[in-house]
Scaffold this motif. Structure first.
Motif, PDB file in Angstrom:
ATOM      1  N   GLY A   1       4.685   7.971  -1.049  1.00  0.00           N
ATOM      2  CA  GLY A   1       3.533   7.981  -0.146  1.00  0.00           C
ATOM      3  C   GLY A   1       2.564   6.857  -0.446  1.00  0.00           C
ATOM      4  N   ALA A   2       1.303   7.079  -0.095  1.00  0.00           N
ATOM      5  CA  ALA A   2       0.285   6.034  -0.227  1.00  0.00           C
ATOM      6  C   ALA A   2       0.038   5.684  -1.697  1.00  0.00           C
ATOM      7  N   ILE A   3      -0.109   4.389  -1.957  1.00  0.00           N
ATOM      8  CA  ILE A   3      -0.524   3.953  -3.290  1.00  0.00           C
ATOM      9  C   ILE A   3      -2.030   4.156  -3.395  1.00  0.00           C
TER      10      ILE A   3
ATOM     11  N   THR B   1       0.820  -1.215   0.000  1.00  0.00           N
ATOM     12  CA  THR B   1       0.000   0.000   0.000  1.00  0.00           C
ATOM     13  C   THR B   1       0.850   1.260   0.000  1.00  0.00           C
ATOM     14  N   ASN B   2       2.183   1.112  -0.082  1.00  0.00           N
ATOM     15  CA  ASN B   2       3.024   2.304  -0.078  1.00  0.00           C
ATOM     16  C   ASN B   2       4.039   2.221  -1.212  1.00  0.00           C
TER      17      ASN B   2
END
Lengths: 280, 340
Positions: free
Chosen positions: A141-143, A130-131
């Motif tokens: 950062g966040a996916i 998820t990153n």
């Protein structure tokens, strides 16, 4: 009064003209997958031209599901489908492959990564990675994964190709959007965005708004599908109720001939193999 | 329903009196036929929606309105493709979609009502004539703009702004295993609905304000009220029926809005967590109406079709209740007004 007579005459003439065209050409009614609509229309136009207007093939949208149902209940003589048979596919329908269509992974243009492996794509869309720092972009950062609604033929094919099973759902943390185009614009507008789209959405001016990344080091192009280097593709089908026959068979045979291939190769990879070769 | 009484007919026809009466009869017959046809059409649509949606309710009972073990999007997906083993899947717990509808509609009403009322007061009472003449058509155009335009504006213009300015990246990273935070969320849904329904409310409120008898206002001023007190105590009181009717109409539009919200609310039937503070409004939802459009490609699956029609049943009941409720409330307000 004169005006009314004039209107009447014009209407009659228009009706006569309409009736004339209707009897002159044999109609073949097709429709379904929106992904196949552009190609279907191009094929229809070329076929009309080559047969000297003897056949008129109409193409409408509605989605792959509508194409399959329409073929089964007679709305369409040929239903267009971008997805394989599913548990919802009506019994008695026959799927004739006409193309192989590559599936691509797109990311935001600010994304520096050089590519992903098929396994990484799978883990991202299953919500296990998820990153961006875990796949080579330290400051990413966040996916932000973008998916499609589960009725989408594109999503089913993606699940089959990348997640291993047509019934393995993409993580519920990914927004399920209503079209390929919305997926693309979301990725274009979102720094950490990633989505799957069909090949058609990676080319042209729209395709230039996002970055198409190589998977396992191979870029999704028609050439790489032909040469068997890029393995993430799915067939597009003409669906008929029972085996194709009569005028419909003549048309499908033409589409699968070199003449049809000449049209198809502008949009996807012409394919004349069997259904089993598509799904194996 | 309109009834045609004698006085409508010219009492002393100049010529061809008999044929005029016959024309009247034909006209009346045609109108009755058309109204009857419309009633039958509406009745059959309602029966059809209930009939197709019923299996979804009967398979789930009261838990239809609750939350389930599986997220709603997964349930809708299974009802289309079959469960992971390929079997038929009929479970549906629609609370996330109901909540999404309530949140976006409620938020938009809270935001647009004061805004619309104050704008209407400005346009109808305070603005110079020429400015009001300029604003009036603008409000009408905004009220009639197709919702897909607002949806595109939301997703292409507002969503990137929210994404870049309101969502802190560390929070997005922390929450990303659970849900992807993007510019499309509850907040954007509320904003786009507000943009859609506020002009509608302004138009109705302003019309009503203009219809308040000048004598009443003059009376209030003569009794020593200042303009604000006069507006508050006379004008706003006088238009209470219109406030109810306008708000309900706007609510009906908001509850049934599908396309704009399909684009704006983030496309996950998520249940925003109130414990997340202001992040609550930055989490996605999917409303009843937008679920129907988003999943409409899958109508060939009987299970999914029943589920989507069941959403339609809830929307039908809600909008019917709103319309009837508005009639009753606005009549009550009128009565009170007449009596006081």
């Amino acid at each position: 009064m004169k005006k009314q007579i004039l209107i009447l005459a014009v209407t009659m003439a228009a009706l006569a003209a309409f009736a004339g065209t209707a009897t002159a050409a044999t109609k073949i009614i097709t429709g379904g997958s929106t992904g196949l609509q552009v190609l279907g229309s191009a094929l229809a136009a070329q076929y009309g031209k080559e047969t000297g207007g003897k056949y008129r093939v109409t193409v409408s949208g509605g989605g792959s599901g509508a194409g399959q149902t329409g073929a089964a209940n007679g709305t369409f003589q040929i239903g267009n489908s971008s997805s394989d048979k599913s548990s919802s596919t009506p019994a008695g329908t026959v799927f004739t492959p006409i193309t192989k269509e590559p599936f691509a992974i797109i990311v935001n243009k600010s994304n520096p990564i050089k590519g992903l492996t098929g396994e990484q794509v799978k883990q991202i869309f299953l919500g296990q990675i998820t990153n961006w720092k875990d796949v080579g972009w330290a400051a990413g950062g966040a996916i932000k994964c973008f998916s499609r609604v589960s009725t989408s033929g594109t999503r089913q094919s993606f699940q089959k190709l990348f997640l291993g099973n047509i019934n393995t759902p993409v993580s519920n943390s990914c927004p399920a959007l209503a079209s390929n185009a919305l997926d693309r614009s979301s990725v274009a507008n979102t720094k950490g965005g990633i989505a799957y789209v069909t090949y058609a959405y990676t080319v042209g001016s729209g395709g230039a708004t996002v970055k198409t990344i190589p998977i396992d080091g191979v870029t999704p192009t028609l050439q790489n599908v032909v040469s068997n280097k890029y393995k993430y593709w799915n067939c597009q089908y003409f669906v008929t109720k029972g085996e194709p026959a009569g005028d419909v068979k003549t048309y499908i045979d033409w589409v699968r001939s070199s003449k049809g291939a000449a049209v198809i190769k502008n949009y996807a990879v012409p394919f004349t193999g069997t259904y089993d070769q598509c799904v194996s | 329903m309109a009834t045609f009484t004698r006085p409508l007919v010219d009492p002393q026809p100049q010529s061809g009196g008999a044929s005029a009466t016959r024309a009247d009869g034909i006209f009346r017959g045609v109108l009755i036929a058309i109204s009857a046809f419309m009633l039958i059409l509406i009745a059959s649509i309602t029966i059809f929606v209930f009939y197709v949606g019923w299996p979804s309710f009967s398979a789930n009972g009261l838990s239809w309105f609750g939350t389930g073990d599986e997220p709603l999007d997964i349930q809708l997906g299974y009802s289309f493709l079959g469960d992971p083993e390929g079997g038929r899947y009929t479970t549906l717990n629609a609370w996330p979609a109901i909540l999404g509808t309530l949140l976006t509609t409620g938020g938009a009403l809270l935001l647009s009502f004061p805004f619309a009322l104050l704008s209407a007061i400005f346009i109808a009472e305070l603005a110079p004539k020429r400015l009001a003449a300029f604003l009036d058509p603008i409000v009408s155009i905004l009220a009639a703009t197709p919702s897909v335009i607002y949806g595109l504006f939301a997703i292409l213009v507002l969503a990137p702004l929210i994404e870049q300015n309101l969502i802190p990246q560390d929070k997005a990273e922390e929450i990303s295993p659970v849900v992807t935070l993007t510019g499309a969320n509850v907040l954007l849904g509320i904003l786009v609905l507000t943009l859609m329904i506020a002009p509608l409310m302004i138009a109705i409120f302003a019309d009503a304000l203009r219809a308040v008898p000048v004598k009443w206002k003059e009376g209030a001023i003569a009794l020593g009220c200042d303009e604000w007190r006069m507006t508050r105590r006379v004008s706003i009181r006088a238009i209470r029926p219109a406030l109810v009717a306008g708000t309900t109409l706007a609510m009906g539009r908001a509850v049934g809005e599908a396309i704009a919200l399909s684009m704006a609310t983030g496309s996950i039937a998520f249940i925003p967590n109130p414990l997340d503070g202001y992040f609550f409004f930055l989490e996605p939802v999917r409303t009843l109406a937008s679920s129907i459009v988003d999943y409409s490609e899958g109508f060939e699956s009987p299970e999914l079709k029943a589920n989507l029609f069941a959403f339609g049943v809830i929307l039908l009941i809600t909008t019917a209740a709103l319309t009837i409720g508005a009639k009753i409330a606005s009549r009550a307000a009128e009565k009170k007004l007449g009596g006081s």
